[in-house]
Design a protein around this motif. Structure first.
Motif, mmCIF file in Angstrom:
data_model
loop_
_atom_site.group_PDB
_atom_site.id
_atom_site.type_symbol
_atom_site.label_atom_id
_atom_site.label_comp_id
_atom_site.label_asym_id
_atom_site.label_seq_id
_atom_site.Cartn_x
_atom_site.Cartn_y
_atom_site.Cartn_z
ATOM 1 N N CYS A 31 -1.638 -5.385 4.693
ATOM 2 C CA CYS A 31 -0.636 -5.306 3.621
ATOM 3 C C CYS A 31 0.719 -5.823 4.111
ATOM 4 O O CYS A 31 1.071 -5.702 5.280
ATOM 5 C CB CYS A 31 -0.496 -3.868 3.128
ATOM 6 N N VAL A 72 -4.989 5.072 3.051
ATOM 7 C CA VAL A 72 -5.405 3.686 3.275
ATOM 8 C C VAL A 72 -5.875 3.545 4.724
ATOM 9 O O VAL A 72 -5.213 4.006 5.655
ATOM 10 C CB VAL A 72 -4.236 2.712 2.994
ATOM 11 N N VAL A 111 -2.352 -1.306 -3.321
ATOM 12 C CA VAL A 111 -3.492 -0.742 -2.593
ATOM 13 C C VAL A 111 -3.339 0.770 -2.501
ATOM 14 O O VAL A 111 -2.319 1.274 -2.015
ATOM 15 C CB VAL A 111 -3.594 -1.349 -1.180
ATOM 16 N N CYS A 165 0.842 -1.194 0.000
ATOM 17 C CA CYS A 165 0.000 0.000 0.000
ATOM 18 C C CYS A 165 0.876 1.241 0.000
ATOM 19 O O CYS A 165 2.046 1.198 0.367
ATOM 20 C CB CYS A 165 -0.956 0.013 1.192
ATOM 21 N N LYS A 195 -4.435 -1.343 5.888
ATOM 22 C CA LYS A 195 -2.978 -1.185 5.946
ATOM 23 C C LYS A 195 -2.342 -2.330 6.732
ATOM 24 O O LYS A 195 -1.276 -2.836 6.370
ATOM 25 C CB LYS A 195 -2.622 0.159 6.577
#
Length: 250
Positions: free
Chosen positions: A217, A209, A201, A181, A214
């Motif tokens: 990720c 995000v 992302v 992300c 998050k």
């Protein structure tokens, strides 16, 4: 899939968007309105394509086009089209498999600006991603503004809608996909290994995000910046990170 048969919700505006829809052949263009007196090269091309697809064409006044325009940038042409269809996440993965490529996905966490969404779909097409995943709630869907901003890429790039992006990421991780992300406090994108199956992302224009997404990720990537402001437009950030991933994928 978006539902409804009202013309005001199912349209494409602008010459390039209409032409690409006709050429793609994947969506039904029901009718085309062209401003009286317009006869340039692109209009002639659209007329030829419309004839090949037996699409009805009506020549109307500028005032009439202005009345039915959503974007106010119709360039003298508006097409009434079938509702925009969403695909499934499974079909996006199947597309990667058919091409013999490691999945490359965009996942958008609550992106609200339709211009950003359209620009990101355009980037997704050019960067060779296999599809875009968006959220159903508190986010932009596929609209006429998105279609125009995508410059026709909406006709070629699969878009899936999901209710819970964090859960979707969890399911995709089980299939071997890694997720990165964008966040200004992350690791420099050049210092990350972004090869292989990857999902990029991108967060909401204002909030970024979300915390839960998050946490799901595997990597947090930052884009080196030397200016006086600390953020980039969502679609610009997507393009920069996408092409770093593309570079690393070779």
């Amino acid at each position: 899939m978006r539902t409804g048969s009202n013309e005001s919700t199912n349209r494409l505006e602008g010459r390039n968007a209409v032409l690409e829809a006709l050429r793609a052949g994947g969506r039904s263009v029901k009718k085309i309105y062209i401003q009286i007196g317009f006869s340039g090269g692109s209009i002639q091309t659209i007329l030829r394509e419309a004839k090949q697809h037996d699409t009805m064409v009506s020549f109307v006044t500028k005032e009439r086009l202005n009345q039915i325009s959503e974007t106010e940038k119709h360039q003298g042409i508006i097409a009434i089209v079938a509702s925009y269809e969403y695909t499934s996440v499974e079909k996006i993965l199947a597309r990667a498999e058919e091409k013999g490529e490691a999945p490359f996905l965009f996942l958008l966490d609550g992106l609200e600006d339709p211009h950003n969404l359209g620009a990101i779909i355009r980037t997704a097409n050019q960067a060779g991603t296999h599809g875009v995943i968006i959220t159903k709630h508190r986010a932009s869907g596929l609209t006429a503004t998105v279609a125009k901003a995508s410059a026709g890429a909406i006709n070629y790039t699969p878009v899936a809608q999901v209710t819970n992006l964090a859960n979707t990421i969890e399911q995709l991780k089980k299939k071997g996909i890694w997720f990165v992300c964008a966040d200004m406090l992350g690791t420099r994108m050049y210092d990350l290994d972004l090869r292989g199956p990857v999902g990029l992302v991108i967060g909401n224009e204002g909030q970024g995000v979300s915390r839960l997404v998050k946490e799901k990720c595997d990597f947090i990537a930052s884009i080196p910046m030397k200016g006086d402001i600390d953020s980039l437009n969502a679609s610009v950030a997507t393009g920069i990170l996408a092409y770093e991933i593309l570079r690393q994928r070779g």
